[in-house]
Design a protein around this motif. Structure first.
Motif, PDB file in Angstrom:
ATOM      1  N   ALA A   3       0.822  -1.217   0.000  1.00 35.52           N
ATOM      2  CA  ALA A   3       0.000   0.000   0.000  1.00 35.52           C
ATOM      3  C   ALA A   3       0.851   1.259   0.000  1.00 35.52           C
ATOM      4  O   ALA A   3       0.609   2.191  -0.772  1.00 35.52           O
ATOM      5  CB  ALA A   3      -0.943  -0.014   1.198  1.00 35.52           C
ATOM      6  N   ASN A   4       1.872   1.304   0.879  1.00 36.12           N
ATOM      7  CA  ASN A   4       2.707   2.504   0.973  1.00 36.12           C
ATOM      8  C   ASN A   4       3.465   2.768  -0.315  1.00 36.12           C
ATOM      9  O   ASN A   4       3.572   3.915  -0.771  1.00 36.12           O
ATOM     10  CB  ASN A   4       3.682   2.391   2.145  1.00 36.12           C
ATOM     11  CG  ASN A   4       2.981   2.537   3.484  1.00 36.12           C
ATOM     12  OD1 ASN A   4       1.857   3.009   3.558  1.00 36.12           O
ATOM     13  ND2 ASN A   4       3.653   2.119   4.545  1.00 36.12           N
ATOM     14  N   ILE A   7       1.046   4.140  -2.995  1.00 40.08           N
ATOM     15  CA  ILE A   7       0.746   5.561  -2.820  1.00 40.08           C
ATOM     16  C   ILE A   7       1.931   6.410  -3.272  1.00 40.08           C
ATOM     17  O   ILE A   7       1.759   7.427  -3.971  1.00 40.08           O
ATOM     18  CB  ILE A   7       0.393   5.874  -1.356  1.00 40.08           C
ATOM     19  CG1 ILE A   7      -0.889   5.138  -0.932  1.00 40.08           C
ATOM     20  CG2 ILE A   7       0.231   7.374  -1.142  1.00 40.08           C
ATOM     21  CD1 ILE A   7      -2.121   5.535  -1.695  1.00 40.08           C
ATOM     22  N   ALA A 137      -5.111   8.937   1.166  1.00 35.47           N
ATOM     23  CA  ALA A 137      -4.476   7.625   1.090  1.00 35.47           C
ATOM     24  C   ALA A 137      -5.416   6.441   1.284  1.00 35.47           C
ATOM     25  O   ALA A 137      -5.108   5.331   0.867  1.00 35.47           O
ATOM     26  CB  ALA A 137      -3.345   7.549   2.112  1.00 35.47           C
ATOM     27  N   SER A 138      -6.569   6.650   1.924  1.00 37.29           N
ATOM     28  CA  SER A 138      -7.446   5.521   2.228  1.00 37.29           C
ATOM     29  C   SER A 138      -8.863   6.005   2.500  1.00 37.29           C
ATOM     30  O   SER A 138      -9.092   7.202   2.732  1.00 37.29           O
ATOM     31  CB  SER A 138      -6.937   4.755   3.450  1.00 37.29           C
ATOM     32  OG  SER A 138      -7.026   5.571   4.612  1.00 37.29           O
ATOM     33  N   GLU A 139      -9.790   5.063   2.506  1.00 38.68           N
ATOM     34  CA  GLU A 139     -11.176   5.394   2.844  1.00 38.68           C
ATOM     35  C   GLU A 139     -11.272   5.923   4.265  1.00 38.68           C
ATOM     36  O   GLU A 139     -12.027   6.866   4.546  1.00 38.68           O
ATOM     37  CB  GLU A 139     -12.045   4.146   2.682  1.00 38.68           C
ATOM     38  CG  GLU A 139     -13.517   4.354   2.939  1.00 38.68           C
ATOM     39  CD  GLU A 139     -14.324   3.095   2.726  1.00 38.68           C
ATOM     40  OE1 GLU A 139     -15.166   2.767   3.601  1.00 38.68           O
ATOM     41  OE2 GLU A 139     -14.130   2.425   1.695  1.00 38.68           O
ATOM     42  N   GLN A 140     -10.517   5.314   5.182  1.00 40.97           N
ATOM     43  CA  GLN A 140     -10.518   5.774   6.571  1.00 40.97           C
ATOM     44  C   GLN A 140     -10.047   7.225   6.662  1.00 40.97           C
ATOM     45  O   GLN A 140     -10.623   8.033   7.399  1.00 40.97           O
ATOM     46  CB  GLN A 140      -9.617   4.882   7.423  1.00 40.97           C
ATOM     47  CG  GLN A 140      -9.551   5.298   8.896  1.00 40.97           C
ATOM     48  CD  GLN A 140      -8.588   4.433   9.699  1.00 40.97           C
ATOM     49  OE1 GLN A 140      -7.866   3.604   9.143  1.00 40.97           O
ATOM     50  NE2 GLN A 140      -8.579   4.609  11.004  1.00 40.97           N
ATOM     51  N   GLN A 141      -9.021   7.561   5.893  1.00 40.33           N
ATOM     52  CA  GLN A 141      -8.516   8.924   5.925  1.00 40.33           C
ATOM     53  C   GLN A 141      -9.529   9.897   5.313  1.00 40.33           C
ATOM     54  O   GLN A 141      -9.672  11.030   5.783  1.00 40.33           O
ATOM     55  CB  GLN A 141      -7.187   9.027   5.187  1.00 40.33           C
ATOM     56  CG  GLN A 141      -6.448  10.323   5.460  1.00 40.33           C
ATOM     57  CD  GLN A 141      -5.036  10.315   4.938  1.00 40.33           C
ATOM     58  OE1 GLN A 141      -4.821  10.343   3.725  1.00 40.33           O
ATOM     59  NE2 GLN A 141      -4.056  10.269   5.845  1.00 40.33           N
ATOM     60  N   GLU A 183      -5.104   7.349  -5.800  1.00 40.75           N
ATOM     61  CA  GLU A 183      -4.995   6.824  -4.445  1.00 40.75           C
ATOM     62  C   GLU A 183      -6.287   6.172  -3.973  1.00 40.75           C
ATOM     63  O   GLU A 183      -6.282   5.079  -3.407  1.00 40.75           O
ATOM     64  CB  GLU A 183      -4.617   7.946  -3.465  1.00 40.75           C
ATOM     65  CG  GLU A 183      -3.222   8.521  -3.656  1.00 40.75           C
ATOM     66  CD  GLU A 183      -3.212   9.736  -4.549  1.00 40.75           C
ATOM     67  OE1 GLU A 183      -2.394  10.625  -4.309  1.00 40.75           O
ATOM     68  OE2 GLU A 183      -4.027   9.790  -5.509  1.00 40.75           O
ATOM     69  N   LEU A 184      -7.404   6.842  -4.206  1.00 45.79           N
ATOM     70  CA  LEU A 184      -8.684   6.349  -3.696  1.00 45.79           C
ATOM     71  C   LEU A 184      -9.680   6.296  -4.848  1.00 45.79           C
ATOM     72  O   LEU A 184     -10.136   7.327  -5.333  1.00 45.79           O
ATOM     73  CB  LEU A 184      -9.206   7.283  -2.594  1.00 45.79           C
ATOM     74  CG  LEU A 184     -10.417   6.796  -1.805  1.00 45.79           C
ATOM     75  CD1 LEU A 184     -10.112   5.499  -1.062  1.00 45.79           C
ATOM     76  CD2 LEU A 184     -10.876   7.864  -0.819  1.00 45.79           C
TER      77      LEU A 184
END
Length: 253
Positions: A3-4, A7, A137-141, A183-184
Motif C-alpha cells: 500500500a505505501n 501511494i 491515502a485511504s477510505e478511513q482517511q 490513491e482512492l
C-alpha cells in the motif's frame, strides 16, 4: 504492490504530471484546465455576497485556479483565503500568481497532505475541495478529512466538493483495462454513502454526477481515463448536527 509503495508511486507520477502542466501552461491562459476557475465554485460564492468578512479554505489548491478568484472576492471586503497543497512547487507558483493578481495580502499557504491537515473548529465560511479528496491515502482517511471539514465550518457555512469516482483507465491500442493510478478509487455509490453520513443534517444546495472521459499518457502509452465527476454543495444551516458516531455538535448562530 504494498500500500505505501503504491501511494508513493502514484504521487510521484502526479507530481511529475502537475509540475509539467504548471511549467508549460500559465494560469488563466487557454490551452489547459488552468484556463479558468471551476464554475460551481464561483457560482456558490454568490451565497456570500452580503458577507462583510469571508474566510475560505481551498484543499488541494494547486497554483490558484480557484484560490485567486476567491481571494479577489475577499479583497473587496475583509477575510483570508487559506490554500493547502502537497506540492511545494505549486504553492511557490501560487504565491507568484497571487502577487501578479494583487491578492497576496489575502492568501495564506500551507504545505501539507490534505489527509493530515488539521482544520480549526468553526473557522471557515466556505471550504472548497476540487479534485482533492480522491487523493487521500485511504477510505478511513477520507472519513477523517470529511469530519475535519464539517467541524471546521461555521454555522451557515458551505462546503463545495468535486470528486472523481468510478475511475477507469483503458489502454487505447489494446483495450486492456489498467489499474487506475489514483490513491482512492471509490464507486459513486460508496462515496455518496460516506458523504451522506459525514454531512448528516446539512442542506444539499446542489448535486450532480457527470461522466467524464479524457485521453492521457501513461509511461509513453495513450490511455483513456474515464470517471464520474461527482459534485456536491452543502450548507450547514442546523444548530445541532449529529455525527455518524452519534456525537452531538452544537453550533452557534
Amino acid at each position: 504492490m504494498q500500500a505505501n509503495n503504491r501511494i508513493e508511486t502514484i504521487r510521484d507520477g502526479e507530481r511529475k504530471y502537475h509540475e509539467a502542466c504548471y511549467d508549460n501552461y500559465k494560469l488563466f491562459e487557454a490551452g489547459s484546465w488552468l484556463h479558468k476557475p471551476v464554475k460551481t465554485v464561483m457560482e456558490t460564492l454568490k451565497q456570500f455576497e452580503e458577507y462583510g468578512e469571508l474566510t475560505v479554505l481551498d484543499l488541494g489548491c494547486g497554483v490558484g485556479r480557484n484560490s485567486i478568484p476567491l481571494a479577489e472576492s475577499i479583497k473587496s471586503r475583509s477575510g483570508v483565503m487559506v490554500c493547502v497543497d502537497l506540492l511545494e512547487s505549486a504553492l511557490s507558483k501560487l504565491k507568484s500568481y497571487s502577487s501578479e493578481h494583487g491578492v497576496s495580502d489575502y492568501i495564506e499557504t500551507a504545505l501539507s497532505d490534505i489527509g493530515n491537515y488539521e482544520i480549526a473548529a468553526n473557522q471557515y465560511d466556505y471550504i472548497v475541495a476540487v479534485s482533492a479528496l480522491e487523493h487521500v491515502a485511504s477510505e478511513q482517511q477520507l472519513v477523517q478529512v470529511l469530519g475535519r471539514m464539517v467541524h471546521g465550518t461555521k454555522a451557515n457555512g458551505i462546503n463545495c466538493i468535486i470528486m472523481s469516482t468510478n475511475i477507469e483507465e483503458i489502454e487505447m491500442d489494446s483495450g486492456i483495462q489498467l489499474e487506475p493510478l489514483m490513491e482512492l478509487n471509490m464507486t459513486t455509490g460508496k462515496a455518496e454513502e460516506l458523504l451522506a453520513c459525514a454531512y448528516k443534517g446539512w442542506k444539499v444546495l446542489y448535486t450532480t454526477v457527470k461522466p467524464l472521459q479524457f485521453n492521457i499518457e501513461r509511461n509513453g502509452s495513450s490511455v483513456i481515463l474515464k470517471s464520474d465527476c461527482w459534485i456536491m454543495v452543502l450548507n450547514l444551516r442546523c444548530l445541532a448536527w449529529i455525527s455518524c458516531e452519534g456525537k452531538k455538535d452544537v453550533r452557534p448562530e
